[in-house]
Motif scaffolding. Structure first.
Motif, short mmCIF file in Angstrom:
data_model
loop_
_atom_site.label_atom_id
_atom_site.label_comp_id
_atom_site.label_asym_id
_atom_site.label_seq_id
_atom_site.Cartn_x
_atom_site.Cartn_y
_atom_site.Cartn_z
N LEU A 113 1.08 -1.25 -0.21
CA LEU A 113 -0.20 0.09 -0.07
C LEU A 113 1.35 1.25 0.26
N PRO A 114 0.83 1.51 -1.15
CA PRO A 114 1.43 2.81 -0.81
C PRO A 114 0.91 4.95 -0.99
N ALA A 115 1.58 5.80 -0.78
CA ALA A 115 1.41 6.64 -0.55
C ALA A 115 0.62 7.35 -1.69
N LEU A 116 -0.06 8.04 -1.45
CA LEU A 116 -0.63 8.52 -2.13
C LEU A 116 -0.44 10.23 -2.30
N SER A 117 -0.47 11.44 -3.51
CA SER A 117 -0.31 12.77 -3.09
C SER A 117 -2.16 12.64 -3.92
N GLY A 118 -2.05 14.68 -4.50
CA GLY A 118 -3.29 14.61 -5.16
C GLY A 118 -4.45 15.16 -4.23
N ASN A 119 -3.95 15.04 -2.69
CA ASN A 119 -5.03 15.14 -2.09
C ASN A 119 -5.69 16.23 -1.50
N THR A 120 -6.70 16.98 -0.82
CA THR A 120 -6.72 17.88 -0.23
C THR A 120 -7.64 17.80 1.23
N LEU A 121 -7.64 18.16 2.42
CA LEU A 121 -7.42 17.73 3.63
C LEU A 121 -8.27 19.07 4.52
N SER A 122 -9.08 18.50 5.18
CA SER A 122 -9.58 20.02 5.70
C SER A 122 -9.88 19.22 7.50
N LEU A 123 -9.41 19.76 8.71
CA LEU A 123 -9.16 19.59 9.55
C LEU A 123 -10.26 20.40 9.99
N GLN A 124 -11.33 19.08 10.72
CA GLN A 124 -12.36 20.17 11.46
C GLN A 124 -12.80 19.15 13.35
N SER A 125 -13.01 20.35 14.47
CA SER A 125 -12.49 20.22 15.58
C SER A 125 -13.98 20.59 15.73
N ALA A 126 -14.93 21.32 15.61
CA ALA A 126 -15.80 21.64 15.99
C ALA A 126 -17.05 20.63 16.13
N PRO A 127 -18.06 19.85 17.04
CA PRO A 127 -18.08 18.72 17.08
C PRO A 127 -19.84 19.34 16.18
N SER A 128 -20.33 20.36 16.14
CA SER A 128 -21.37 20.80 15.29
C SER A 128 -21.49 20.90 13.71
N VAL A 262 -11.07 14.25 9.82
CA VAL A 262 -10.11 15.42 8.55
C VAL A 262 -11.21 14.62 7.71
N ARG A 263 -11.35 15.43 6.88
CA ARG A 263 -12.33 15.44 5.68
C ARG A 263 -11.25 15.74 4.37
N VAL A 264 -11.56 14.04 3.65
CA VAL A 264 -10.21 13.87 2.70
C VAL A 264 -11.00 14.20 1.42
N THR A 265 -10.75 14.69 0.26
CA THR A 265 -10.74 14.21 -1.35
C THR A 265 -9.49 13.78 -2.18
N GLY A 266 -9.87 13.74 -3.28
CA GLY A 266 -8.67 12.85 -4.17
C GLY A 266 -8.23 11.08 -4.03
N PRO A 267 -7.13 11.42 -4.00
CA PRO A 267 -7.06 9.41 -4.33
C PRO A 267 -7.53 8.96 -3.39
N THR A 268 -6.53 9.30 -2.20
CA THR A 268 -6.56 8.85 -0.74
C THR A 268 -8.28 8.29 -0.36
N VAL A 269 -8.97 8.42 -0.63
CA VAL A 269 -11.33 7.90 -0.70
C VAL A 269 -11.10 6.81 -1.44
#
Length: 485
Positions: A113-128, A262-269
Motif C-alpha cells: 500500500l503506497p502513499a498517494l498525492s493529489g489530496n485535499t484535507l480539511s481539519l474539523q474540530s467543532a462537533p456541530s 479529517v475530511r479528505v478528497t482525492g485518490p486517498t478516498v
C-alpha cells in the motif's frame, strides 16, 4: 465420605495446578513482548482461577475461526488491489518529504500500500461543524455511502445524520453501515436500527457480543475504526464516533468528549473505501472492492499533499501501526507532540519516547486529567516518573475528555486517526491512521494541540514525587493489568 472429599480436594488441586502450568507454558512459548508475558503471569498467579479465565478470554488474538479464515483468504486480492496503486502517478516518492518517504517504504513492502498525492484535507474540530459537514455531504450523495463506527449513540445532531441516511437510501443511494456490537448497543436497541433497515440501509453488527461466543473469539477485540466514504469522492476519518458530545455520557464526570475528524478528497478516498470493504468482507463474506482512483497529478503541481493510509487489525500485517508510530518518532529532529485519551504504551514505545527526549528533541504528551476508565487513568500515571526523568513534558487536559489521537513531528508531518496509545489499539483492534505530509494541515493540527495545552496543566516532576503512597500503590496495581487495558 471423608476420604471421598479428601480425594476430591486433592484432585481439584492437581487439576488446577496442571491448568496453571499449561497456561504458563502457553504464555511463555508465545513470541511477544516480555513485559506482556510477565503481566499475564502476574494476573494468573495473583488471581487464581479468575486469572486463567481472563487469559482464555483476552490473552490471545483470536478473531474466530470463520473470520480468521476469511481474512486469510482476503489478503491476497486486497494486496493486489493495493499494489495496483503503485502504477498511479499519484504515487510519486520523488516528491515526498523525508518523514513520509520511509513510511511509504514500510507500508509498501509490508502491505503493498503506497502513499498517494493529489489530496485535499480539511481539519474539523467543532462537533456541530463536523456533524453538519457530514449531513451536507450525505445530502449530496448520488450512488453510495459507506460507514464504519465503533460507537453510534442516538441523540442530538446524530439523529439528523440518521435522517439524512434514510432519505439518501429512499432516493436510491446504496448505504452500508457497519457498527461495533459492543460499542453501539444503544443504537441496536433503538428505533433507528429498525427505521434504517426498513429504508433499505444495510446495517451490520460487527463482532457480535454473545455469551455463546465467549470462548470462540476474543471479546475485547473491537471494530474501532471511524470511516465515512461518500460516492468514492469524499471521505472522513478521525477520532470522533457518531455521537453528539452534548448528548453522550453526560453523567460520566469527565466533561464533553473532545475530538477531530479529517475530511479528505482525492485518490486517498478510494484507499479508505477499500479499508471499509475489507471490514465489510471480514464480517459478511461479501467482496465489494472499489475502483482504483483516477490519478491525474501534474508534475509541477505543488503542494502534492501525500497521505499514507495505515490500517491495522487481524488479517493485516502485524504491528504495522506500532512500527509507523515508532518510525515517525525516531525521525524527529526538533519536536514530537502527542495527544491520546488512553496512554498505556508498550515497553518499546516508552523507550522510544525516552530516547527521543534524551537526544534533545522536545517531546510533549497531552492526555486528559479525568478519564472514563479509572484503570487506564491510574495505569497511565505509572509511566509519568520515568518519562519526566528522561525529559518528556506531560500535560493533563482539564477541558473535557480529550479523545483526539494525534502525533505532530517537527511541525511538518502528522499522524491522525483512531489509534490510542494503548495495547489494544496498537496490537489488537481494527484501527486506521493517516500519515499526512502537508505542512499547512500539520500547522493547523499543531495549533489545535496548542489550544489543548492552554487548557491543561503541566505535571511537574518535583511535585509529582510528593504524591501519596496510596496513589503510587494504585498506579503499580493497575499497571499490572496493562494487557487488558
Amino acid at each position: 465420605m471423608e476420604k471421598f472429599y479428601h480425594f476430591l480436594t486433592l484432585a481439584s488441586i492437581v487439576v488446577y495446578w496442571l491448568l496453571v502450568a499449561g497456561v504458563t507454558l502457553r504464555v511463555v512459548l508465545k513470541r511477544r513482548a516480555v513485559s506482556i508475558s510477565l503481566a499475564w503471569l502476574m494476573i494468573i498467579y495473583i488471581l487464581p482461577i479468575v486469572g486463567v479465565l481472563c487469559y482464555f478470554l483476552f490473552g490471545e488474538l483470536n478473531l474466530g475461526k470463520k473470520r480468521a479464515e476469511r481474512a486469510k483468504d482476503m489478503f491476497k486480492p486486497f494486496e493486489q488491489w493495493f499494489t495496483g496503486l503503485n502504477d498511479c502517478n499519484a504515487h510519486s516518492p520523488e516528491t515526498f518529504g523525508r518523514h513520509i518517504y520511509k513510511i511509504d517504504e514500510l507500508c509498501n513492502h509490508r502491505l503493498g500500500l503506497p502513499a498517494l498525492s493529489g489530496n485535499t484535507l480539511s481539519l474539523q474540530s467543532a462537533p456541530s461543524d463536523i456533524l453538519h459537514s457530514i449531513i451536507k455531504d450525505i445530502e449530496k450523495a448520488e450512488t453510495s455511502i459507506q460507514m464504519v463506527f465503533y460507537i453510534w449513540h442516538p441523540g442530538g445532531l446524530v439523529d439528523s445524520v440518521g435522517t439524512a441516511l434514510i432519505q439518501a437510501a429512499k432516493r436510491g443511494v446504496n448505504v452500508r453501515l457497519l457498527l461495533d456490537s459492543a460499542g453501539s448497543p444503544r443504537f441496536f436497541r433503538s428505533p433507528w436500527h429498525t427505521m434504517m433497515k426498513d429504508a433499505g440501509i444495510e446495517v451490520i453488527q460487527a463482532l457480535e457480543v454473545s455469551p455463546w461466543r465467549i470462548f470462540l473469539r476474543r471479546l475485547d477485540l473491537r471494530q474501532h475504526r471511524k470511516i465515512i466514504v461518500i460516492d468514492e469522492k469524499v471521505a472522513y476519518t478521525g477520532s470522533m464516533n457518531m455521537v453528539d458530545p452534548a448528548y453522550f455520557k453526560q453523567n460520566s464526570g469527565v466533561g464533553q468528549w473532545i475530538d477531530i475528524m479529517v475530511r479528505v478528497t482525492g485518490p486517498t478516498v478510494n484507499v479508505i473505501s477499500a479499508i471499509h470493504c475489507w471490514d465489510w468482507e471480514v464480517e459478511t463474506g461479501k467482496r465489494m472492492l472499489p475502483s482504483l482512483p483516477e490519478c491525474h497529478i501534474e508534475p509541477e503541481q505543488s503542494p502534492h499533499h501525500p497521505i499514507q493510509v495505515v490500517p491495522s487489525g487481524p488479517g493485516m500485517p502485524e504491528h504495522l501501526i506500532h512500527q509507523v508510530l515508532t518510525l515517525a518518532i525516531n525521525q524527529a529532529n526538533e519536536s514530537v507532540r502527542i495527544t491520546t485519551p488512553y496512554f498505556v504504551p508498550s515497553a518499546d514505545l516508552v523507550e522510544t519516547l525516552k530516547m527521543t527526549a534524551q537526544r534533545g528533541i522536545e517531546v510533549e504528551l497531552i492526555i486528559p486529567l479525568k478519564n472514563d476508565s479509572l484503570m487506564v487513568q491510574w495505569a497511565s500515571r505509572a509511566f509519568y516518573s520515568e518519562l519526566m526523568y528522561a525529559g518528556v513534558k506531560i500535560y493533563e487536559f482539564y477541558g473535557g475528555l480529550l479523545h483526539t489521537k494525534s502525533v505532530v513531528i517537527d511541525k511538518q508531518f502528522c499522524l491522525v486517526g483512531t489509534v490510542n496509545m494503548d495495547m489494544r489499539s496498537l496490537w489488537l483492534n481494527f484501527e486506521l491512521t493517516l500519515a499526512i505530509d502537508d505542512e499547512a494541515f500539520t500547522e493547523q493540527m499543531y495549533q489545535l494541540q496548542q489550544s489543548y495545552i492552554e487548557n491543561a496543566h503541566e505535571v511537574v516532576l518535583e511535585k509529582w514525587q510528593q504524591r501519596s503512597f496510596y496513589s503510587r500503590f494504585l498506579e503499580r496495581l493497575f499497571y499490572l493489568f496493562n494487557p487488558l487495558l
